[in-house]
Motif scaffolding. Structure first.
Motif, mmCIF file in Angstrom:
data_model
loop_
_atom_site.group_PDB
_atom_site.id
_atom_site.type_symbol
_atom_site.label_atom_id
_atom_site.label_comp_id
_atom_site.label_asym_id
_atom_site.label_seq_id
_atom_site.Cartn_x
_atom_site.Cartn_y
_atom_site.Cartn_z
ATOM 1 N N ALA A 151 0.459 -1.073 -0.243
ATOM 2 C CA ALA A 151 -0.013 0.326 -0.331
ATOM 3 C C ALA A 151 0.775 1.520 -0.032
ATOM 4 O O ALA A 151 1.206 1.432 0.874
ATOM 5 N N GLY A 152 1.092 1.935 -1.493
ATOM 6 C CA GLY A 152 1.765 3.080 -1.359
ATOM 7 C C GLY A 152 3.098 2.493 -2.382
ATOM 8 O O GLY A 152 3.645 1.056 -1.644
ATOM 9 N N ALA A 171 4.669 -10.064 -6.121
ATOM 10 C CA ALA A 171 3.779 -8.462 -5.740
ATOM 11 C C ALA A 171 2.690 -7.545 -6.900
ATOM 12 O O ALA A 171 2.824 -7.568 -8.209
ATOM 13 N N ILE A 172 1.692 -7.326 -5.930
ATOM 14 C CA ILE A 172 1.177 -6.646 -6.403
ATOM 15 C C ILE A 172 0.978 -5.064 -5.925
ATOM 16 O O ILE A 172 1.694 -4.886 -4.430
ATOM 17 N N GLY A 173 0.563 -3.852 -6.437
ATOM 18 C CA GLY A 173 0.463 -2.555 -5.088
ATOM 19 C C GLY A 173 -0.717 -1.845 -5.898
ATOM 20 O O GLY A 173 -1.333 -1.702 -7.103
ATOM 21 N N VAL A 205 2.613 -1.901 4.732
ATOM 22 C CA VAL A 205 2.124 -0.695 4.496
ATOM 23 C C VAL A 205 3.246 0.102 4.383
ATOM 24 O O VAL A 205 4.209 0.282 5.559
ATOM 25 N N HIS A 206 3.014 1.539 3.921
ATOM 26 C CA HIS A 206 4.407 2.205 3.680
ATOM 27 C C HIS A 206 3.534 3.775 3.065
ATOM 28 O O HIS A 206 3.468 4.471 1.536
ATOM 29 N N LEU A 207 2.111 4.170 3.429
ATOM 30 C CA LEU A 207 1.538 5.349 3.511
ATOM 31 C C LEU A 207 1.696 6.327 4.339
ATOM 32 O O LEU A 207 2.356 6.076 5.571
#
Length: 322
Positions: A151-152, A171-173, A205-207
């Motif tokens: 996410a991000g 990988a999906i994003g 999570v990378h938000l």
């Protein structure tokens, strides 16, 4: 001619030698504090030409009191302790340091991922208590051909994906601000928000924390996830609704969570998360290595140097001066 002044609102470093080596030759004097309130920030920084801040609340009221400030630099990536809009109204650029610990955070993310999926803490505890099993804590999911969803899709997320792919993960994003071609270059499938949750075996999570992302991972999101999936967060704790996560873990809606950041820090010793075998919590330390520590201080000071030597800061987050 009066010297320039840099105010350091607060810091957890052993010293400020890095900053002083860079800024003192430019005529800067340092005033320092360990500010806990906006009022303390205002008092310390009122006449400062530049501000360095780590965790102190640089509030709208504090910013309104600034007489000379030309730049506010946050030690770190997130700027949620700074009222960036108030600074913008006053014409002060707010700058972050997004590139000082990319590899460290990515390494820590994978460490958490492997630990929660492989149930490393539980196995260690068993061995310490005298239980030796060659297939312990069943079931343990293999990573090959499983899906990591991010996410991000910023620098840290990209570094995480690169590491995860080496473990055989697809990988999906999701990131509405990044073109599909950027995802494709790294072998990542761009998906929508709902698909991210429904397909991910591990969700990382990378938000940033904004009004839009606060509690964006709540009960609705956890219901979309597989019961066998894991959640990893090394970005901002407030992106997750803690109560909803506790419910999801308690109710078996997801298989586990590994968190380096919490909505409220430090975590309460009474938090149910600390009593769950399928939850790992570390102390907001993903960023840390001795090398990263020095880079953070150096890069923050260099942003001030750039502005006061006629260059533009590299990482303005509120659009001032761009």
């Amino acid at each position: 001619m009066k010297n320039l002044q840099v105010a350091v609102t607060d810091y957890g470093f052993p010293n400020l030698d890095q900053e002083k080596n860079i800024l003192t030759p430019l005529g800067f004097e340092f005033v320092t504090g360990q500010c806990k309130t906006g009022a303390e920030v205002a008092e310390l920084c009122r006449d400062a030409d530049a501000i360095l801040t780590q965790w102190a609340p640089v509030t709208a009221d504090a910013i309104e009191e600034l007489n000379n400030c030309k730049i506010i630099v946050r030690y770190g990536i997130g700027v949620d302790n700074v009222d960036v809009e108030a600074a913008k109204r006053k014409g002060i650029p707010v700058v972050n340091i997004p590139d000082y610990a990319v590899q460290e955070v990515a390494d820590h993310t994978l460490s958490l991922l492997l630990s929660i999926v492989r149930k490393i803490p539980q196995v260690i505890e068993q061995v310490r208590s005298g239980v030796w099993e060659i297939a312990p804590c069943r079931p343990i999911m293999g990573l090959q051909n499983k899906v990591i969803g991010v996410a991000g899709f910023g620098n840290i997320s990209k570094a995480v994906v690169k590491r995860a792919q080496a473990f055989g993960l697809a990988a999906i994003g999701y990131d509405p601000f990044v073109e599909e071609g950027v995802f494709k270059q790294l072998g990542v499938e761009k998906v929508d928000w709902q698909t991210l949750f429904s397909r991910s075996d591990i969700l990382s999570v990378h938000l940033p924390l904004t009004e839009q992302t606060k509690h964006i991972l709540g009960a609705d999101a956890f219901r979309l996830m597989k019961k066998t999936s894991f959640l990893v967060n090394t970005s901002r704790g407030g992106t997750i609704d803690t109560a909803a996560l506790i419910d999801a873990l308690t109710g078996g809606e997801i298989a586990g969570a590994a968190l380096d950041v919490l909505e409220h820090e430090p975590i309460s010793p009474e938090s149910p998360l600390l009593r769950m075998d399928h939850c790992i919590v570390t102390s907001h330390c993903a960023w840390y290595s001795e090398n990263a520590l020095l880079r953070l201080q150096e890069y923050a000071a260099l942003e001030i140097k750039r502005l006061f030597t006629g260059e533009s800061p590299l990482h303005v987050v509120n659009g001032v001066g761009k």
